[in-house]
Design an enzyme around this catalytic site. Sequence first.
Site, PDB file in Angstrom:
ATOM      1  N   ARG A  51       4.576   3.698  12.189  1.00 53.21           N
ATOM      2  CA  ARG A  51       2.997   3.186  12.280  1.00 53.21           C
ATOM      3  C   ARG A  51       2.255   4.735  12.859  1.00 53.21           C
ATOM      4  NH1 ARG A  51      -0.203   0.415   9.834  1.00 53.21           N
ATOM      5  NH2 ARG A  51       1.774  -1.642  10.071  1.00 53.21           N
ATOM      6  N   CYS A  83       1.048  -1.398   0.173  1.00 49.70           N
ATOM      7  CA  CYS A  83      -0.030  -0.214  -0.040  1.00 49.70           C
ATOM      8  C   CYS A  83       0.624   1.017   0.173  1.00 49.70           C
ATOM      9  CB  CYS A  83      -0.805  -0.031   1.799  1.00 49.70           C
ATOM     10  SG  CYS A  83      -0.531  -0.684   2.349  1.00 49.70           S
ATOM     11  N   GLN A 137       2.164   5.670   8.636  1.00 50.76           N
ATOM     12  CA  GLN A 137       1.033   4.535   8.037  1.00 50.76           C
ATOM     13  C   GLN A 137       0.779   4.497   9.390  1.00 50.76           C
ATOM     14  OE1 GLN A 137       4.848   2.434   5.870  1.00 50.76           O
ATOM     15  NE2 GLN A 137       2.767   1.585   6.180  1.00 50.76           N
ATOM     16  N   HIS A 169      -2.007   6.348   4.976  1.00 54.84           N
ATOM     17  CA  HIS A 169      -1.348   6.024   4.996  1.00 54.84           C
ATOM     18  C   HIS A 169      -0.498   8.078   4.220  1.00 54.84           C
ATOM     19  CE1 HIS A 169      -0.795   2.448   6.507  1.00 54.84           C
ATOM     20  NE2 HIS A 169      -0.908   2.003   5.107  1.00 54.84           N
TER      21      HIS A 169
HETATM   22  N1  HSE Z   1       2.447  -3.012   4.944  1.00 53.43           N
HETATM   23  C1  HSE Z   1       1.691  -2.144   5.305  1.00 53.43           C
HETATM   24  C2  HSE Z   1       1.889  -1.630   6.817  1.00 53.43           C
HETATM   25  C3  HSE Z   1      -0.331  -2.413   4.548  1.00 53.43           C
HETATM   26  O1  HSE Z   1       1.646  -2.387   7.455  1.00 53.43           O
HETATM   27  O2  HSE Z   1       1.037  -0.370   6.783  1.00 53.43           O
HETATM   28  C4  HSE Z   1      -0.195  -3.412   3.572  1.00 53.43           C
HETATM   29  O3  HSE Z   1       0.344  -2.905   1.900  1.00 53.43           O
END
Ligand code: HSE
Length: 372
Positions: A269, A137, A164, A276
Amino acid sequence: MKIENVGFIGWRGMVGSVLLDRMRAEGDFDGLAPEFYTTSQVGDAPPDVGCDAPPLKDAYDLAALARHDAIVTCQGGDYTKQVLHELRKNGWTGYWIDAARFKRMDDDSVIVLDPVNRDVIDRGIASGVKNYIGGNCTVSLMLMGLGGLFQNDWVEWMTAMTYQSASGAGAQGMIELMHQMRALSDGCSDLLSNPASTALEIDRKLSEIAGSDAYPTKTFGVPLAGSLIPWIDAPTEDGSTLEEWKGNAEGNKILGTERPIPIDGICVRVGAMRCHSQAFTVKLRADVPMDEIEDALAKANDWVSFVPNEMQATREQLSPAAVTGTLTVPVGRVRKLRMGGDFLGAFSVGDQLLWGAAEPLRRVLNILRESV
Ligand code: HSE
């Protein structure tokens, strides 16, 4: 060949649900004979997609799967690993469209993001590639936002520092974030109702709640609400995470670059729900004038939206709150950096479940229906 008989697996999960919603909204089921699979509820009624479909079938029934012209799966990498090889071994030559990472980097797969790499997809179709896989993503959203720079081959190298959302960790990540927010809010409600409470008292209470054994951290392992986690996915040998590695590996594969463009960064995150965001530092190959850059970014595809580098426009348009649930990929904060005229800063936001996951899949199914 006509693609009519299409099997859907993993349609009940979060990405699968968004995919079906988008397909319904765009009338994608017209002319299809869909069949829906399940790992647990064989024989139940299929979802309502506006056309007839038989009761749910067993997702591990290879004979049933092998009758499809195309299979669309959002079931996850373990399923792909278990089923695709067996289907191919038994001689199935249909199209496999997959959200999971498992097949992405294989030579017999194309990573699909058609507003950016329609040429790569078309070459794949022409050369008989049968596996079409949605990209990571973050990578897809980066390429949607900065497509204009790549189309002009202006990028010498770049970094993407990401913010994210919880949805990247799945539905349970979003729910855990909300449980954390609720625990913090409930635990502080007396202090919040008392006008005499100080911010420092509230902050002490929040730390106490977030550090308690009862605090919900099963998915993320640590607090996310009111905090952040600068680590996404597994470690790699060079000290990056798999999420950071994908920016370079998948990014270059999507673009079909002959000379790979170095792409790296730190993936973080944050407590957003499903969008994102990313801050970019781009080393340009030359001191390209700003008006050319802005023009190229704005015109790269139908979904990118150029946000002028102004306070009000940025606050209003360039945030997860503004973008969530939409296909718009705003890119803004675009300016030359102090390091020199060949250094560009930019920021973009995109819905991780739409362009980051479901949208490239429904679009490649349509491309295949039109092309083969
Ligand atoms: N790996 C991505 C994430 C989500 O952890 O935000 C999916 O592609």
